[in-house]
Each structure stands twice: as structure tokens, then as C-alpha cells.
Design a protein around this motif. Structure first.
Motif, PDB file in Angstrom:
ATOM      1  N   THR A 178     -36.475 -73.933  86.175  1.00  0.00           N
ATOM      2  CA  THR A 178     -35.765 -74.747  87.161  1.00  0.00           C
ATOM      3  C   THR A 178     -36.620 -75.767  87.903  1.00  0.00           C
ATOM      4  OG1 THR A 178     -36.097 -72.983  88.785  1.00  0.00           O
ATOM      5  CG2 THR A 178     -34.017 -72.965  87.567  1.00  0.00           C
ATOM      6  N   THR A 179     -37.955 -75.683  87.780  1.00  0.00           N
ATOM      7  CA  THR A 179     -38.834 -76.563  88.550  1.00  0.00           C
ATOM      8  C   THR A 179     -40.235 -76.544  87.950  1.00  0.00           C
ATOM      9  OG1 THR A 179     -39.798 -76.979  90.754  1.00  0.00           O
ATOM     10  CG2 THR A 179     -39.385 -74.687  90.154  1.00  0.00           C
ATOM     11  N   ARG A 217     -40.638 -72.136  93.043  1.00  0.00           N
ATOM     12  CA  ARG A 217     -39.981 -71.135  92.201  1.00  0.00           C
ATOM     13  C   ARG A 217     -39.994 -69.777  92.884  1.00  0.00           C
ATOM     14  NH1 ARG A 217     -40.733 -66.900  89.943  1.00  0.00           N
ATOM     15  NH2 ARG A 217     -42.970 -66.873  90.364  1.00  0.00           N
ATOM     16  N   GLU A 276     -36.793 -67.750  93.374  1.00  0.00           N
ATOM     17  CA  GLU A 276     -36.749 -66.728  92.312  1.00  0.00           C
ATOM     18  C   GLU A 276     -37.907 -65.748  92.486  1.00  0.00           C
ATOM     19  OE1 GLU A 276     -35.505 -70.270  89.111  1.00  0.00           O
ATOM     20  OE2 GLU A 276     -37.328 -69.081  88.814  1.00  0.00           O
ATOM     21  N   ARG A 330     -34.245 -65.768  81.509  1.00  0.00           N
ATOM     22  CA  ARG A 330     -35.435 -66.336  82.129  1.00  0.00           C
ATOM     23  C   ARG A 330     -36.617 -65.383  81.917  1.00  0.00           C
ATOM     24  NH1 ARG A 330     -34.006 -68.249  86.970  1.00  0.00           N
ATOM     25  NH2 ARG A 330     -31.856 -68.264  86.270  1.00  0.00           N
ATOM     26  N   GLU A 381     -44.519 -73.965  91.244  1.00  0.00           N
ATOM     27  CA  GLU A 381     -44.540 -72.501  91.240  1.00  0.00           C
ATOM     28  C   GLU A 381     -44.285 -71.919  92.634  1.00  0.00           C
ATOM     29  OE1 GLU A 381     -44.660 -68.853  89.254  1.00  0.00           O
ATOM     30  OE2 GLU A 381     -44.402 -70.920  88.567  1.00  0.00           O
ATOM     31  N   CYS A 421     -31.848 -64.150  91.927  1.00  0.00           N
ATOM     32  CA  CYS A 421     -32.164 -65.523  92.344  1.00  0.00           C
ATOM     33  C   CYS A 421     -31.224 -65.978  93.467  1.00  0.00           C
ATOM     34  CB  CYS A 421     -32.063 -66.468  91.155  1.00  0.00           C
ATOM     35  SG  CYS A 421     -33.170 -66.012  89.804  1.00  0.00           S
ATOM     36  N   SER A 478     -43.105 -65.989  86.033  1.00  0.00           N
ATOM     37  CA  SER A 478     -43.561 -67.333  86.368  1.00  0.00           C
ATOM     38  C   SER A 478     -43.115 -68.344  85.322  1.00  0.00           C
ATOM     39  CB  SER A 478     -45.090 -67.347  86.471  1.00  0.00           C
ATOM     40  OG  SER A 478     -45.667 -67.195  85.179  1.00  0.00           O
ATOM     41  N   ASN A 479     -43.135 -69.613  85.712  1.00  0.00           N
ATOM     42  CA  ASN A 479     -42.830 -70.681  84.757  1.00  0.00           C
ATOM     43  C   ASN A 479     -43.796 -70.649  83.574  1.00  0.00           C
ATOM     44  OD1 ASN A 479     -40.675 -71.739  86.169  1.00  0.00           O
ATOM     45  ND2 ASN A 479     -41.921 -73.197  87.311  1.00  0.00           N
TER      46      ASN A 479
END
Length: 277
Positions: A147-148, A154, A158, A119, A151, A36, A163-164
Motif C-alpha cells: 500500500t505504500t 505502513r 498495518e 499480504r 515503512e 489493518c 513488512s513491504n
């Protein structure tokens, strides 16, 4: 990706600095293929070349399990943070299973108080061992970094991470398995829709959250957010580096206050990362 194999004198490191409330940190690997852009852990790499090439190398602590077995009798009641400068569930773990083997040692009748930071949804694989530690009288919390809500953003910061969506699904699975779970927004990036983000977080069933801004201070024993990430965030916020810090912190404080109002238990920074048990 460069993969090395290195022996270590010990796998448990006396916790200091940001993690000084713990007894030990445990890092099965050095380096992290997630790479990251903001990751402070790059500053703890062994040499300037490795700091610059953060994300392109991983060193496997090849004798980690043997070293932990030698310390196993003293694990009961010890506060252990895994991991402080790597991700124990980065992709190479699927093949080598170093982290799982370490957990098997801990779950063999011992009672550590373990916090796992990741993560990766791959952590769900080890729910059986987390439950075993808990059933023996130990404690476990799994922290998921998210963190957000954006996407596209992200992927900018990252690009090699899950993915989130899959992280949040894994957090829900962990929560439903009966393992204490926390979502850590550390560092918090830009959030597009704070109310919707809060709703999405709550939908996981998670009750505990931690938020933290970029680390701006840097020194001999203090790692800060890397310059690349600060430049990226300045661009995303539509400002230059000269005005970035104040613009970013204004956004951070706004999001933090909304989340504090929406989430059941939101803590910040070092206090949030203190042992939960």
C-alpha cells in the motif's frame, strides 16, 4: 487473540457486489489477525462487537475442507476469489493449514480459475500446489497487497502485517516460480517517492498492478474505509477531516498518474479486480 471454531454450511459463496465477476468467493477464516486500520472487511463481521474488535479475533471454518470436497466435481472452470473478507495466509494458517488443505482439494485433478489475495509471504509455501493446478489445466493468479513505500507509515496502518520488503521479495519469488502475480496497491496510502516506488515494484518482475483509493461511500451493502484510517491519514497529510478527502484524492491521483506512466499494466478499482483469465 481470540480463536473460535465454527462449522459452515458451504465454503464457496456466490460472488456478489465488488466481486460479482467471479463465480465464488472462498474465505477459509472469518476475521483477520492482521487487523489493518482501513480494512473494509470489518463491516461484514457478524455483529457490532466483532466489527469494533476487528483484528482481535479469528473464526476457523473447521469443516471447510470437507465442504469443498463435496463441491470438488464442479470446480472445473469456476472463477474463485480467495479471499474477499479475510487473509487466507494470516499467521494462524501456519499452524492449521486450512488454506493449504483447500488447495490440495483443488489441485487433485481439478481446473479452477483461482485468484488469491494476500499480504503474507507465507503464500510462497504453496507454490507447488499452484503449479499443480496450472499443470492440470487450471489457472492461478496471486495478488500481493502493498500500500505504500513508507515503512513507518505502513506500521501505522498495518502494525501486525509483514513488512513491504518481505512482501515484495515474496512477489518476486512467486513470479520466478511461474505463477501469474499482481501487486495491488489497495488502498493506496501516502507515497514518499513515487519514482523510486515504481522502480522497486518493477524490480520484482511483476507485470500487472492494481491501484485503488480509500472507499468513501458507505451504505447497507457497501463497506467503506473505517473512520480510524481516515483520521490517521488526515494526520499524515497534515490536514483535518473536513479537508481530508480532497487532499487525499489529490495525492492519490498524482501517484496514480506517475505509476501509470512507469508500470507496464496498471488498472484501477473494480475493473482491475476482474478475473484476469
Amino acid at each position: 487473540m481470540s480463536v473460535g471454531y465454527v462449522p459452515v454450511r458451504d465454503i464457496l459463496t456466490r460472488a456478489t457486489g465488488f466481486m460479482d465477476a467471479y463465480d465464488f468467493t472462498l474465505n477459509p477464516y472469518a476475521g483477520c489477525s492482521f487487523g489493518c486500520s482501513y480494512c473494509y472487511a470489518a463491516f461484514f463481521s457478524n455483529g457490532a462487537d466483532k466489527t469494533k474488535s476487528w483484528g482481535a479475533w479469528v473464526d476457523v471454518k473447521e469443516n471447510a475442507v470437507q465442504r469443498l470436497k463435496r463441491r470438488a466435481a464442479g470446480l472445473d472452470g469456476k472463477l474463485i476469489y480467495m479471499s474477499s473478507v479475510t487473509d487466507a495466509y494470516q499467521p494462524i494458517e501456519r499452524r492449521l493449514r486450512i488454506t493449504r488443505s483447500l488447495l490440495e482439494v483443488m489441485a487433485n485433478g481439478h481446473k479452477p480459475k483461482l485468484v488469491v489475495q494476500t499480504r503474507s509471504p507465507d503464500v510462497v509455501r504453496d507454490c507447488d500446489l499452484f503449479r499443480k493446478i496450472i499443470d492440470h489445466g487450471g489457472r492461478v493468479r496471486v495478488n500481493f497487497t502493498v500500500t505504500t513505500d513508507d515503512e513507518e507509515l505502513r506500521r501505522t496502518f498495518e502494525p501486525h502485517c509483514p513488512s513491504n520488503r518481505v512482501r515484495l521479495r515474496a512477489a518476486r519469488e512467486m513470479c520466478e516460480s511461474g505463477v501469474d502475480t499482481c501487486i495491488t496497491m489497495t488502498p493506496l496510502l501516502r507515497v514518499k517517492n513515487v519514482d523510486a516506488f515504481a522502480h522497486t515494484l518493477l524490480d520484482t518482475g511483476v507485470k500487472n498492478y492494481i491501484v485503488q483509493p480509500f472507499h468513501f461511500r458507505r451504505g447497507k451493502f457497501i463497506a467503506g474505509t473505517r473512520d480510524k484510517a481516515q483520521s490517521l491519514m488526515a494526520d499524515k497529510l497534515g490536514t483535518d477531516l473536513a479537508h481530508f478527502r480532497s487532499r487525499y484524492l489529490d495525492h492519490y491521483r498524482y501517484v496514480r498518474e506517475v505509476l501509470k506512466d512507469r508500470l507496464p499494466n496498471l488498472e484501477e478499482g473494480k475493473e482491475g479486480f476482474r478475473p484476469p483469465f
